[in-house]
Design a protein around this motif. Structure first.
Motif, PDB file in Angstrom:
ATOM      1  N   LEU A  24      56.756  40.418  52.386  1.00 18.36           N
ATOM      2  CA  LEU A  24      57.493  39.187  51.563  1.00 18.36           C
ATOM      3  C   LEU A  24      58.225  38.260  52.467  1.00 18.36           C
ATOM      4  CD1 LEU A  24      58.079  41.116  48.306  1.00 18.36           C
ATOM      5  CD2 LEU A  24      56.133  39.598  48.749  1.00 18.36           C
ATOM      6  N   PRO A  25      58.423  36.915  52.228  1.00 19.78           N
ATOM      7  CA  PRO A  25      57.391  36.412  51.441  1.00 19.78           C
ATOM      8  C   PRO A  25      55.955  36.281  51.932  1.00 19.78           C
ATOM      9  CG  PRO A  25      58.566  34.561  52.930  1.00 19.78           C
ATOM     10  CD  PRO A  25      59.094  36.220  53.071  1.00 19.78           C
ATOM     11  N   PRO A  26      55.011  36.191  50.917  1.00 18.55           N
ATOM     12  CA  PRO A  26      53.660  36.589  51.261  1.00 18.55           C
ATOM     13  C   PRO A  26      53.104  35.622  52.045  1.00 18.55           C
ATOM     14  CG  PRO A  26      54.181  35.671  48.924  1.00 18.55           C
ATOM     15  CD  PRO A  26      55.296  36.178  49.435  1.00 18.55           C
ATOM     16  N   SER A  27      52.024  36.032  53.020  1.00 20.41           N
ATOM     17  CA  SER A  27      51.369  35.195  53.525  1.00 20.41           C
ATOM     18  C   SER A  27      50.391  34.313  52.848  1.00 20.41           C
ATOM     19  CB  SER A  27      50.625  35.717  54.809  1.00 20.41           C
ATOM     20  OG  SER A  27      49.581  36.678  53.962  1.00 20.41           O
ATOM     21  N   LYS A  28      49.969  33.040  53.265  1.00 17.50           N
ATOM     22  CA  LYS A  28      48.772  32.451  52.778  1.00 17.50           C
ATOM     23  C   LYS A  28      47.776  33.208  52.234  1.00 17.50           C
ATOM     24  CE  LYS A  28      47.863  28.106  51.116  1.00 17.50           C
ATOM     25  NZ  LYS A  28      48.139  28.049  49.886  1.00 17.50           N
ATOM     26  N   GLU A  29      47.365  33.994  53.373  1.00 14.49           N
ATOM     27  CA  GLU A  29      45.744  34.972  52.979  1.00 14.49           C
ATOM     28  C   GLU A  29      46.265  35.827  51.955  1.00 14.49           C
ATOM     29  OE1 GLU A  29      43.337  38.015  55.717  1.00 14.49           O
ATOM     30  OE2 GLU A  29      45.333  37.303  56.290  1.00 14.49           O
ATOM     31  N   ASP A  30      47.534  36.412  52.176  1.00 17.08           N
ATOM     32  CA  ASP A  30      47.515  37.422  50.859  1.00 17.08           C
ATOM     33  C   ASP A  30      47.726  36.789  49.631  1.00 17.08           C
ATOM     34  OD1 ASP A  30      47.985  39.702  52.517  1.00 17.08           O
ATOM     35  OD2 ASP A  30      49.968  39.754  52.889  1.00 17.08           O
ATOM     36  N   GLN A  31      48.330  35.694  49.465  1.00 14.65           N
ATOM     37  CA  GLN A  31      48.386  34.925  48.347  1.00 14.65           C
ATOM     38  C   GLN A  31      47.139  34.628  47.835  1.00 14.65           C
ATOM     39  OE1 GLN A  31      50.859  31.712  49.648  1.00 14.65           O
ATOM     40  NE2 GLN A  31      52.453  32.211  48.054  1.00 14.65           N
ATOM     41  N   GLU A  32      46.102  34.092  48.644  1.00 13.90           N
ATOM     42  CA  GLU A  32      44.446  34.023  48.225  1.00 13.90           C
ATOM     43  C   GLU A  32      43.981  35.294  47.931  1.00 13.90           C
ATOM     44  OE1 GLU A  32      43.024  32.121  51.711  1.00 13.90           O
ATOM     45  OE2 GLU A  32      44.138  30.262  51.466  1.00 13.90           O
ATOM     46  N   SER A  86      48.773  38.920  31.543  1.00 12.60           N
ATOM     47  CA  SER A  86      48.058  38.479  32.589  1.00 12.60           C
ATOM     48  C   SER A  86      49.033  38.329  33.872  1.00 12.60           C
ATOM     49  CB  SER A  86      47.397  37.254  32.455  1.00 12.60           C
ATOM     50  OG  SER A  86      46.457  36.779  33.173  1.00 12.60           O
ATOM     51  N   TYR A  87      48.804  39.241  34.966  1.00 13.48           N
ATOM     52  CA  TYR A  87      49.721  39.336  36.080  1.00 13.48           C
ATOM     53  C   TYR A  87      48.980  39.671  37.465  1.00 13.48           C
ATOM     54  CZ  TYR A  87      53.625  40.015  32.547  1.00 13.48           C
ATOM     55  OH  TYR A  87      54.578  39.626  31.859  1.00 13.48           O
ATOM     56  N   ALA A  88      49.381  39.351  38.347  1.00 17.64           N
ATOM     57  CA  ALA A  88      49.053  39.250  39.659  1.00 17.64           C
ATOM     58  C   ALA A  88      50.277  39.659  40.472  1.00 17.64           C
ATOM     59  CB  ALA A  88      48.064  38.054  40.373  1.00 17.64           C
ATOM     60  N   LEU A  89      50.358  40.797  40.893  1.00 22.62           N
ATOM     61  CA  LEU A  89      51.448  41.420  41.681  1.00 22.62           C
ATOM     62  C   LEU A  89      51.434  41.845  43.089  1.00 22.62           C
ATOM     63  CD1 LEU A  89      53.230  43.099  38.449  1.00 22.62           C
ATOM     64  CD2 LEU A  89      53.764  40.994  39.339  1.00 22.62           C
ATOM     65  N   PHE A  90      52.205  41.590  43.843  1.00 22.61           N
ATOM     66  CA  PHE A  90      52.424  42.383  45.177  1.00 22.61           C
ATOM     67  C   PHE A  90      53.510  43.501  45.029  1.00 22.61           C
ATOM     68  CE2 PHE A  90      51.837  37.873  46.776  1.00 22.61           C
ATOM     69  CZ  PHE A  90      50.781  38.031  47.523  1.00 22.61           C
ATOM     70  N   ASN A  91      53.253  44.442  45.668  1.00 25.76           N
ATOM     71  CA  ASN A  91      54.053  45.621  45.733  1.00 25.76           C
ATOM     72  C   ASN A  91      54.772  46.103  44.495  1.00 25.76           C
ATOM     73  OD1 ASN A  91      53.822  45.381  48.643  1.00 25.76           O
ATOM     74  ND2 ASN A  91      55.738  44.044  48.697  1.00 25.76           N
ATOM     75  N   PRO A  92      53.602  46.312  43.395  1.00 30.04           N
ATOM     76  CA  PRO A  92      54.149  46.656  42.168  1.00 30.04           C
ATOM     77  C   PRO A  92      54.596  48.146  42.061  1.00 30.04           C
ATOM     78  CG  PRO A  92      51.722  46.790  42.048  1.00 30.04           C
ATOM     79  CD  PRO A  92      52.131  46.261  43.404  1.00 30.04           C
ATOM     80  N   GLY A 136      55.987  35.086  45.377  1.00 28.98           N
ATOM     81  CA  GLY A 136      57.081  35.845  46.124  1.00 28.98           C
ATOM     82  C   GLY A 136      58.284  35.922  45.187  1.00 28.98           C
ATOM     83  N   ASN A 137      58.260  35.633  43.792  1.00 30.68           N
ATOM     84  CA  ASN A 137      59.339  35.927  42.902  1.00 30.68           C
ATOM     85  C   ASN A 137      59.364  37.153  42.164  1.00 30.68           C
ATOM     86  OD1 ASN A 137      60.180  33.148  43.080  1.00 30.68           O
ATOM     87  ND2 ASN A 137      58.293  32.472  41.844  1.00 30.68           N
ATOM     88  N   GLU A 138      60.343  38.041  42.227  1.00 28.25           N
ATOM     89  CA  GLU A 138      60.491  39.270  41.415  1.00 28.25           C
ATOM     90  C   GLU A 138      60.195  39.071  40.037  1.00 28.25           C
ATOM     91  OE1 GLU A 138      63.817  42.757  40.476  1.00 28.25           O
ATOM     92  OE2 GLU A 138      63.702  41.897  42.584  1.00 28.25           O
TER      93      GLU A 138
END
Length: 184
Positions: A24-32, A86-92, A136-138
């Motif tokens: 984090l912050p996430p890369s463009k690729e990870d966001q996609e 409806s959620y899309a999460l990094f590192n949950p 990238g917001n918690e």
């Protein structure tokens, strides 16, 4: 767009690996990738789009299921009161949970499993999940019932665990003591 051909099936090594944290912050690729995971789940629930592209309906999808061994998932599910989660999460991760257990009376299914696996899957009845959204917001979410079960199922994928690993092999359909049965 993710299609059924992109989803790996049981036996694929990525489903048994512990996924890596997303920087984090996430890369463009990870966001996609994260956006595409949520897009698949939403599209799979739309009768026209799912028919057109041959999508199997799902309420959640984790990155390891598309052979990306990173901690990201998407969930698009409605609880018994009609509230949409409806959620899309990094590192949950689950940061707290109830002592009480729950299970789906219909059992669980998985987009990576092309067969019915009868049996009750014990889960926590309530969980609090913390993760980071596509920007990238918690995010911190308190869940119960079906949404709590879906999140636990998807988080298991990030840890190399399949839903049927939790089923009692000797008595797959024996009710789970003191657990809340949830109709779906």
């Amino acid at each position: 767009m993710i299609t059924m051909q992109d989803i790996v099936r049981e036996g694929h090594p990525s489903l048994r690996k512990v996924a890596d944290d997303v920087a984090l912050p996430p890369s463009k690729e990870d966001q996609e990738i994260l956006i595409k995971l949520l897009e698949y789940v939403k599209n799979s629930q739309d009768p026209e789009i799912s028919a057109k592209y041959g999508l199997r309906s799902g309420v959640g999808l984790a990155a390891p299921q598309i052979n990306v061994s990173k901690r990201m998932l998407a969930v698009h599910v409605t609880d018994n009161k009609g509230t949409l989660y409806s959620y899309a999460l990094f590192n949950p991760k689950i940061i707290s949970h109830s002592v009480e257990k729950a299970y789906l009376t219909s059992g669980e299914g998985c987009l990576s499993v092309d067969r019915a696996v009868p049996g009750y899957v014990p889960r926590y009845a309530r969980v609090t999940v913390k993760g980071w959204d596509v920007e990238g917001n918690e995010v911190k979410i308190r869940l119960k019932g079906l949404p709590a079960i879906v999140f636990q199922h998807e988080i298991d994928h990030l840890n190399g665990i399949m839903f049927y690993d939790h089923i009692d092999e000797k008595n797959p359909l024996s009710p789970i003591p003191d657990a809340l049965p949830i109709e779906r």
